[in-house]
Design an enzyme around this catalytic site. Sequence first.
Site, mmCIF file in Angstrom:
data_model
loop_
_atom_site.group_PDB
_atom_site.id
_atom_site.type_symbol
_atom_site.label_atom_id
_atom_site.label_comp_id
_atom_site.label_asym_id
_atom_site.label_seq_id
_atom_site.Cartn_x
_atom_site.Cartn_y
_atom_site.Cartn_z
ATOM 1 N N ARG A 124 0.818 -1.232 0.000
ATOM 2 C CA ARG A 124 0.000 0.000 0.000
ATOM 3 C C ARG A 124 0.848 1.278 0.000
ATOM 4 N NH1 ARG A 124 -3.088 -2.925 3.928
ATOM 5 N NH2 ARG A 124 -4.755 -4.034 2.885
ATOM 6 N N LYS A 146 1.708 11.210 -11.437
ATOM 7 C CA LYS A 146 0.839 10.297 -12.185
ATOM 8 C C LYS A 146 1.645 9.046 -12.492
ATOM 9 C CE LYS A 146 -2.534 13.175 -14.586
ATOM 10 N NZ LYS A 146 -2.997 13.655 -15.904
ATOM 11 N N GLU A 188 6.781 17.878 -25.433
ATOM 12 C CA GLU A 188 6.184 18.229 -24.135
ATOM 13 C C GLU A 188 6.696 19.588 -23.648
ATOM 14 O OE1 GLU A 188 3.682 16.505 -22.947
ATOM 15 O OE2 GLU A 188 4.026 14.334 -23.062
ATOM 16 N N LYS A 230 4.781 23.015 -14.556
ATOM 17 C CA LYS A 230 4.069 21.800 -14.125
ATOM 18 C C LYS A 230 3.865 21.801 -12.604
ATOM 19 C CE LYS A 230 3.259 16.987 -14.654
ATOM 20 N NZ LYS A 230 3.437 15.735 -15.360
ATOM 21 N N GLU A 240 -6.278 16.297 -10.660
ATOM 22 C CA GLU A 240 -6.965 16.651 -11.908
ATOM 23 C C GLU A 240 -8.477 16.769 -11.752
ATOM 24 O OE1 GLU A 240 -4.992 15.068 -15.402
ATOM 25 O OE2 GLU A 240 -6.884 15.159 -16.491
ATOM 26 N N ARG A 244 -5.527 20.785 -13.910
ATOM 27 C CA ARG A 244 -4.422 19.916 -14.345
ATOM 28 C C ARG A 244 -4.648 19.339 -15.739
ATOM 29 N NH1 ARG A 244 -0.798 15.456 -11.028
ATOM 30 N NH2 ARG A 244 0.421 14.856 -12.843
ATOM 31 N N ASN A 248 -2.703 18.056 -20.580
ATOM 32 C CA ASN A 248 -2.989 17.032 -21.588
ATOM 33 C C ASN A 248 -3.264 17.625 -22.967
ATOM 34 O OD1 ASN A 248 -2.763 14.527 -20.198
ATOM 35 N ND2 ASN A 248 -4.524 15.165 -18.988
ATOM 36 N N HIS A 251 -3.027 15.464 -26.078
ATOM 37 C CA HIS A 251 -2.998 14.055 -25.654
ATOM 38 C C HIS A 251 -4.234 13.259 -26.076
ATOM 39 C CE1 HIS A 251 0.421 15.493 -23.437
ATOM 40 N NE2 HIS A 251 0.638 14.330 -22.845
ATOM 41 N N HIS A 255 -2.999 10.055 -27.590
ATOM 42 C CA HIS A 255 -3.200 8.725 -27.001
ATOM 43 C C HIS A 255 -3.910 7.795 -27.983
ATOM 44 C CE1 HIS A 255 -2.776 10.023 -22.485
ATOM 45 N NE2 HIS A 255 -1.636 9.962 -23.121
ATOM 46 N N HIS A 268 5.607 8.554 -27.691
ATOM 47 C CA HIS A 268 4.578 9.353 -27.026
ATOM 48 C C HIS A 268 4.673 10.827 -27.438
ATOM 49 C CE1 HIS A 268 1.868 10.712 -23.880
ATOM 50 N NE2 HIS A 268 2.780 11.571 -23.475
HETATM 51 P P1 NAD Z 1 10.777 5.900 -22.685
HETATM 52 O O1 NAD Z 1 10.707 5.757 -21.244
HETATM 53 O O2 NAD Z 1 10.331 4.769 -23.534
HETATM 54 O O3 NAD Z 1 12.269 6.284 -23.082
HETATM 55 C C1 NAD Z 1 12.571 6.503 -24.427
HETATM 56 C C2 NAD Z 1 13.743 5.619 -24.911
HETATM 57 O O4 NAD Z 1 14.965 6.194 -24.491
HETATM 58 C C3 NAD Z 1 13.725 4.213 -24.373
HETATM 59 O O5 NAD Z 1 14.201 3.336 -25.362
HETATM 60 C C4 NAD Z 1 14.736 4.288 -23.233
HETATM 61 O O6 NAD Z 1 15.308 3.045 -22.908
HETATM 62 C C5 NAD Z 1 15.747 5.225 -23.793
HETATM 63 N N1 NAD Z 1 16.542 5.981 -22.848
HETATM 64 C C6 NAD Z 1 16.134 6.522 -21.683
HETATM 65 N N2 NAD Z 1 17.106 7.293 -21.186
HETATM 66 C C7 NAD Z 1 18.132 7.217 -22.020
HETATM 67 C C8 NAD Z 1 19.415 7.809 -22.048
HETATM 68 N N3 NAD Z 1 19.784 8.701 -21.139
HETATM 69 N N4 NAD Z 1 20.257 7.486 -23.043
HETATM 70 C C9 NAD Z 1 19.856 6.622 -24.031
HETATM 71 N N5 NAD Z 1 18.657 6.064 -24.083
HETATM 72 C C10 NAD Z 1 17.799 6.367 -23.087
HETATM 73 O O7 NAD Z 1 9.934 7.168 -23.194
HETATM 74 P P2 NAD Z 1 9.760 8.642 -22.619
HETATM 75 O O8 NAD Z 1 9.566 9.482 -23.814
HETATM 76 O O9 NAD Z 1 10.812 9.002 -21.657
HETATM 77 O O10 NAD Z 1 8.397 8.539 -21.805
HETATM 78 C C11 NAD Z 1 7.186 8.243 -22.447
HETATM 79 C C12 NAD Z 1 6.241 7.655 -21.427
HETATM 80 O O11 NAD Z 1 5.986 8.627 -20.417
HETATM 81 C C13 NAD Z 1 4.904 7.257 -21.995
HETATM 82 O O12 NAD Z 1 4.546 6.004 -21.512
HETATM 83 C C14 NAD Z 1 3.959 8.326 -21.464
HETATM 84 O O13 NAD Z 1 2.655 7.859 -21.307
HETATM 85 C C15 NAD Z 1 4.597 8.661 -20.159
HETATM 86 N N6 NAD Z 1 4.258 10.008 -19.653
HETATM 87 C C16 NAD Z 1 3.838 10.106 -18.372
HETATM 88 C C17 NAD Z 1 3.554 11.342 -17.839
HETATM 89 C C18 NAD Z 1 3.171 11.468 -16.395
HETATM 90 O O14 NAD Z 1 2.757 12.554 -15.987
HETATM 91 N N7 NAD Z 1 3.319 10.433 -15.601
HETATM 92 C C19 NAD Z 1 3.715 12.495 -18.618
HETATM 93 C C20 NAD Z 1 4.141 12.362 -19.927
HETATM 94 C C21 NAD Z 1 4.426 11.095 -20.443
HETATM 95 N N1 GLY Z 2 1.288 14.746 -18.205
HETATM 96 C C1 GLY Z 2 0.007 15.143 -17.729
HETATM 97 C C2 GLY Z 2 -0.054 15.327 -16.271
HETATM 98 O O1 GLY Z 2 0.895 15.127 -15.560
HETATM 99 O O2 GLY Z 2 -1.081 15.702 -15.765
#
Ligand code: NAD
Ligand code: GLY
Length: 364
Positions: A124, A146, A188, A230, A240, A244, A248, A251, A255, A268
């Site tokens: 938890r 998130k 972003e 942010k 949200e 918030r 998006n 998005h 998405h 993404h």
């Molecule tokens: P990712 O985590 O897939 O990373 C992108 C690629 O880069 C991967 O292949 C990874 O292994 C590689 N990588 C990471 N760091 C590296 C480095 N320093 N050097 C070389 N390679 C590296 O993708 P992302 O773009 O970082 O994140 C996308 C994800 O984030 C999606 O799933 C999206 O839904 C999520 N997201 C979440 C939020 C949130 O608020 N929680 C906000 C925006 C996006």
């Molecule tokens: N990336 C959208 C949020 O954090 O609300």
Amino acid sequence: MPATDTVRIQLPDHRNYDIRIGSGLLDQPASWQGLPKAAVAVIVTNDTVAPLYAERLRERLQAVYTRVDLVVLPDGEQHKDWASLNRICDHLLGEALDRKTVLFALGGGVIGDMTGFAAAIYMRGVPFVQVPTTLLAQVDSSVGGKTAINHPLGKNMLGAFYQPERVIADLDTLDSLPERELRAGLAEVIKYGPIADAGFLCWIEDNLGALLARDKAVLGYAVRRSCEIKADVVGQDEREQGLRAILNFGHTIGHAIEAGLGYGAWLHGEAVACGMVLAADLSQRLGLMPAGFVERLRALIERAGLPVQPPRLGAERYLQLMRVDKKAEAGAIRFVLIEALGQAGLHAVPDALIVETLTAHGAA
Ligand code: NAD
Ligand code: GLY
């Protein structure tokens, strides 16, 4: 010691935390001091990032924790699923780790979102620290709590709000980031201009070349300003209930593109970039913004090397995918639209207008 910027995120119930941004932070002992006390730390990462940074982080954490474990997951958005989440939980339970155990998410948004979700549900809730290594994760996903995994029927549909103890954004990790991933992260960054800061949009337009050339000072400012925006939004509306949602922007269609093409086909950030162009177009069709704004945003996104042309999934398929979006209410699809430069809001958009936009962009 190189300069470190700190952005503080203010939340109720003593859950404030710092986002530290700078070069060389992985190797600075101060990055890892003052976290919740525990015997065991667990680094969660993937098979791309592990060979680059996991041993360095492990060495640093060994100065603080008696034992530092490593969980290495397969890389890729298509692995942001139950199986990967289970692998984290299997390790925690298999090693009988207690509820003080601290998880460290070392990687991009995929690792950050899954590790955060595992931290939220293991016993938890156990503490976790975000160590984002992509531009996208440094400017967005590591901040705000998130956490989620994907479901084949919808992106990020299973998750929890759960805040980290700290975010350590070491700009030097961006040196190894592939070009396509850097560009995806810029989507972003660009997002924050139209929704919250017209001046920042101008700054991005002026500094795009330096951002793509990975000028550290310029990247550092982009990460800091993005995190400030942010942090301000999340501080006002953590779960949200309203505001918030502006984060998006782009998005809803983004998405749909990710789920519709199969996770991982488009990054993404690429899907969000294209989604912003179409959401800007909807803002214009609803009379909120002039045509000049749509063209300005499209031009910036194109200069950043990001897609502006959505895949042709067909109007019905888009509508079906968008109804699964978390912002949809009673079957009505809702979009974040730009109301003035630096100001956004959530709007229910009639299907007919969405189809007009999809058709105009060759997606229907
Ligand atoms: P990712 O985590 O897939 O990373 C992108 C690629 O880069 C991967 O292949 C990874 O292994 C590689 N990588 C990471 N760091 C590296 C480095 N320093 N050097 C070389 N390679 C590296 O993708 P992302 O773009 O970082 O994140 C996308 C994800 O984030 C999606 O799933 C999206 O839904 C999520 N997201 C979440 C939020 C949130 O608020 N929680 C906000 C925006 C996006
Ligand atoms: N990336 C959208 C949020 O954090 O609300």
